[in-house]
Design a protein around this motif. Structure first.
Motif, PDB file in Angstrom:
ATOM      1  N   SER A 116      35.401  50.255  37.509  1.00  0.00           N
ATOM      2  CA  SER A 116      36.057  51.336  38.241  1.00  0.00           C
ATOM      3  C   SER A 116      37.012  50.831  39.323  1.00  0.00           C
ATOM      4  CB  SER A 116      35.005  52.264  38.878  1.00  0.00           C
ATOM      5  OG  SER A 116      34.211  51.549  39.823  1.00  0.00           O
ATOM      6  N   GLU A 117      36.837  49.591  39.819  1.00  0.00           N
ATOM      7  CA  GLU A 117      37.726  49.042  40.849  1.00  0.00           C
ATOM      8  C   GLU A 117      38.753  48.065  40.277  1.00  0.00           C
ATOM      9  OE1 GLU A 117      37.898  50.223  43.883  1.00  0.00           O
ATOM     10  OE2 GLU A 117      36.348  51.624  43.196  1.00  0.00           O
ATOM     11  N   GLU A 173      45.623  44.244  36.110  1.00  0.00           N
ATOM     12  CA  GLU A 173      44.846  43.346  36.975  1.00  0.00           C
ATOM     13  C   GLU A 173      45.011  41.934  36.416  1.00  0.00           C
ATOM     14  OE1 GLU A 173      43.599  43.287  40.269  1.00  0.00           O
ATOM     15  OE2 GLU A 173      42.590  45.123  39.601  1.00  0.00           O
ATOM     16  N   SER A 203      35.613  43.540  40.996  1.00  0.00           N
ATOM     17  CA  SER A 203      36.673  43.917  41.919  1.00  0.00           C
ATOM     18  C   SER A 203      37.427  42.664  42.346  1.00  0.00           C
ATOM     19  CB  SER A 203      36.090  44.652  43.137  1.00  0.00           C
ATOM     20  OG  SER A 203      37.129  45.147  43.956  1.00  0.00           O
ATOM     21  N   ASP A 240      40.065  46.957  47.310  1.00  0.00           N
ATOM     22  CA  ASP A 240      39.620  47.957  46.346  1.00  0.00           C
ATOM     23  C   ASP A 240      40.773  48.256  45.398  1.00  0.00           C
ATOM     24  OD1 ASP A 240      41.349  49.754  47.585  1.00  0.00           O
ATOM     25  OD2 ASP A 240      39.762  50.756  48.722  1.00  0.00           O
ATOM     26  N   ARG A 241      40.591  49.214  44.548  1.00  0.00           N
ATOM     27  CA  ARG A 241      41.573  49.498  43.506  1.00  0.00           C
ATOM     28  C   ARG A 241      42.939  49.891  44.064  1.00  0.00           C
ATOM     29  NH1 ARG A 241      39.981  53.094  38.292  1.00  0.00           N
ATOM     30  NH2 ARG A 241      42.043  53.347  37.343  1.00  0.00           N
ATOM     31  N   ARG A 296      42.153  47.545  37.898  1.00  0.00           N
ATOM     32  CA  ARG A 296      43.311  48.295  37.420  1.00  0.00           C
ATOM     33  C   ARG A 296      43.468  48.068  35.904  1.00  0.00           C
ATOM     34  NH1 ARG A 296      47.791  47.349  42.279  1.00  0.00           N
ATOM     35  NH2 ARG A 296      46.570  48.406  43.898  1.00  0.00           N
ATOM     36  N   ARG A 341      46.909  41.172  46.493  1.00  0.00           N
ATOM     37  CA  ARG A 341      45.872  41.407  45.494  1.00  0.00           C
ATOM     38  C   ARG A 341      45.748  40.257  44.496  1.00  0.00           C
ATOM     39  NH1 ARG A 341      43.279  45.945  44.361  1.00  0.00           N
ATOM     40  NH2 ARG A 341      42.110  46.032  42.409  1.00  0.00           N
TER      41      ARG A 341
END
Length: 451
Positions: free
Chosen positions: A319-320, A361, A115, A120-121, A322, A127
């Motif tokens: 899962s977190e 990401e 992450s 979080d996502r 992008r 970010r």
């Protein structure tokens, strides 16, 4: 951010190549490996001989580092087993990297989540300015590792496709019969393993290189162990295209693998069952298995199953993060059209690197076999060029990152697997995807038989 290391997930061939490229640039690197040593996944298929020669299995930056430590490359034209690759190259490479000031390799460390720190996502704000946080599981418990960038080279070895054919889900009863189903090519040189299959009725499911290896080895076993018989279940309506390009393959050992597998299939101990998509595995009163296809076909009195139907990536730890992945292959969206087995099976993969492998990401990359998602055709050469480009991009050397060169050996076949379920359609696809002669079928790039 600049004081934090680059984190590489996986100490296999591609992950160690990434570490070598980064070390050559003076970057700080931490390699996280879930196994007890580098190359743990390769060691699990150590009895299999690769069909790429040594000249195509050593990354350039890795070779430069090893030679500084007095390493001598094996004969370039010889073909190692997985065990050879691990012992003669991956182990000394890991030792050399771990001995530098820039690289730390942590084995027994499983990444359970990736992450952004404090994001979080869903969160956009700030970010890209936050470091990555990796939660890892070790013998001591759960820990956090911070990173400026992350290269996921964890591969797909831990995610074999199920026996269940056609819909991608395990067959009904497959999990209950798991003790009778192997998802790897068995090592028949091990007496215990050999005893499991000798004199038995064995079903092999799959048409790629692993299935070809299994057919060759089991046919050889049957010649010396009376009562051994093999049923080969194939999803397609014909097994004609399952053996690759033969002497047209520019990788000689890959062509030889298909030729030997064709001979094994015609040996008399192998019964080929086509158009078979397993939907159920049932256990009879005598403990033997029956495999049932969606169309009602059955293969009965089965003692053991070797299900070698490919692999798929495990994306649960991301899962977190992008990601922008192709909805079909689960590969980076920009890469997917170049490798889609529905379109082509030949060795022609256009040069690709950081630009195709990068994700929304920023600073996160999928490389190696995992970058191919569910596509089967991957060579070590591809991974080495991928990470050279990716590491250059992370280092800010955009000119080197964009200068991607990759020439892969042709397989001698050309054409997508999407049409091969119906009789005659493969022949109708003359010219294939690359303008070459009509295809014989899909070739899964993997390994050659032990010698």
């Amino acid at each position: 951010m600049e004081t934090l290391p680059l984190v590489v997930i996986g100490a296999g061939p591609t992950g160690l190549a990434a570490a070598a490229d980064a070390q050559q640039r003076g970057m700080s690197v931490v390699v996280l490996e879930s196994g007890d040593r580098a190359g743990a996944g390769v060691r699990e298929w150590g009895h299999i001989r690769l069909f790429s020669p040594w000249s195509e299995l050593v990354a350039p930056a890795a070779q430069a580092l090893l030679e500084q430590h007095g390493w001598t490359s094996p004969r370039p034209t010889s073909y190692p087993t997985g065990r050879d690759w691990a012992e003669l190259y991956l182990r000394p490479l890991a030792d050399a990297l771990d001995g530098t000031a820039e690289v730390e390799i942590r084995c027994g460390t499983t990444v359970v989540g990736v992450s952004r720190r404090g994001r979080d996502r869903v969160v956009d704000s700030g970010r890209d300015g936050e470091p990555f946080v990796l939660q890892v599981r070790t013998a001591a418990g759960i820990e956090r590792v911070m990173a400026r960038a992350v290269i996921d080279a964890s591969g797909t070895w831990g995610g074999p496709n199920p026996l269940g054919g056609g819909d991608g889900l395990p067959a009904i009863g497959e999990r209950a019969a798991a003790d009778r189903i192997a998802y790897r090519v068995p090592d028949l040189r091990d007496e215990t393993v050999r005893g499991r299959y000798a004199g038995r009725h064995v079903v092999v499911a799959g048409t790629g290189a692993s299935a070809q290896n299994a057919l060759i080895e089991l046919a050889a076993l049957a010649a010396n162990a009376p009562g051994t018989r093999v049923s080969w279940v194939v999803r397609r309506s014909s097994a004609k295209g399952a053996f690759g390009g033969g002497d047209r393959d520019q990788l000689v050992a890959r062509g030889e693998l298909g030729t030997r597998a064709r001979g094994a299939a015609a040996s008399g101990v192998v019964t080929t069952v086509t158009g078979f998509r397993t939907c159920e595995v049932s256990v009879a009163g005598d403990g033997r298995l029956s495999l049932i296809s969606f169309d009602g076909q059955q293969v009965t009195d089965v003692d053991e199953v070797v299900a070698v139907t490919g692999f798929r990536p495990d994306l649960s730890m991301l899962s977190e993060i992008r990601l922008d992945l192709d909805p079909v292959l689960q590969a980076p969206r920009a890469l997917a059209p170049l490798i889609d087995p529905n379109v082509h099976s030949c060795g022609t993969v256009y040069p690709h690197g950081a630009q195709e492998l990068g994700q929304p990401e920023v600073g996160f990359y999928l490389v190696g076999m995992k970058s191919y998602g569910r596509a089967p055709s991957f060579l070590a050469l591809t991974g080495y060029e991928q990470v050279r480009s990716v590491v250059a991009a992370i280092a800010g050397d955009h000119e080197a990152a964009e200068r991607v060169e990759l020439t892969l050996p042709e397989s001698g076949v050309c054409g997508g697997s999407g049409l091969f379920d119906e009789p005659g359609q493969a022949d109708a696809q003359a010219g294939g995807c690359c303008g070459t002669p009509a295809s014989e079928g899909l070739l899964t790039i993997g390994t050659a038989p032990p010698r």
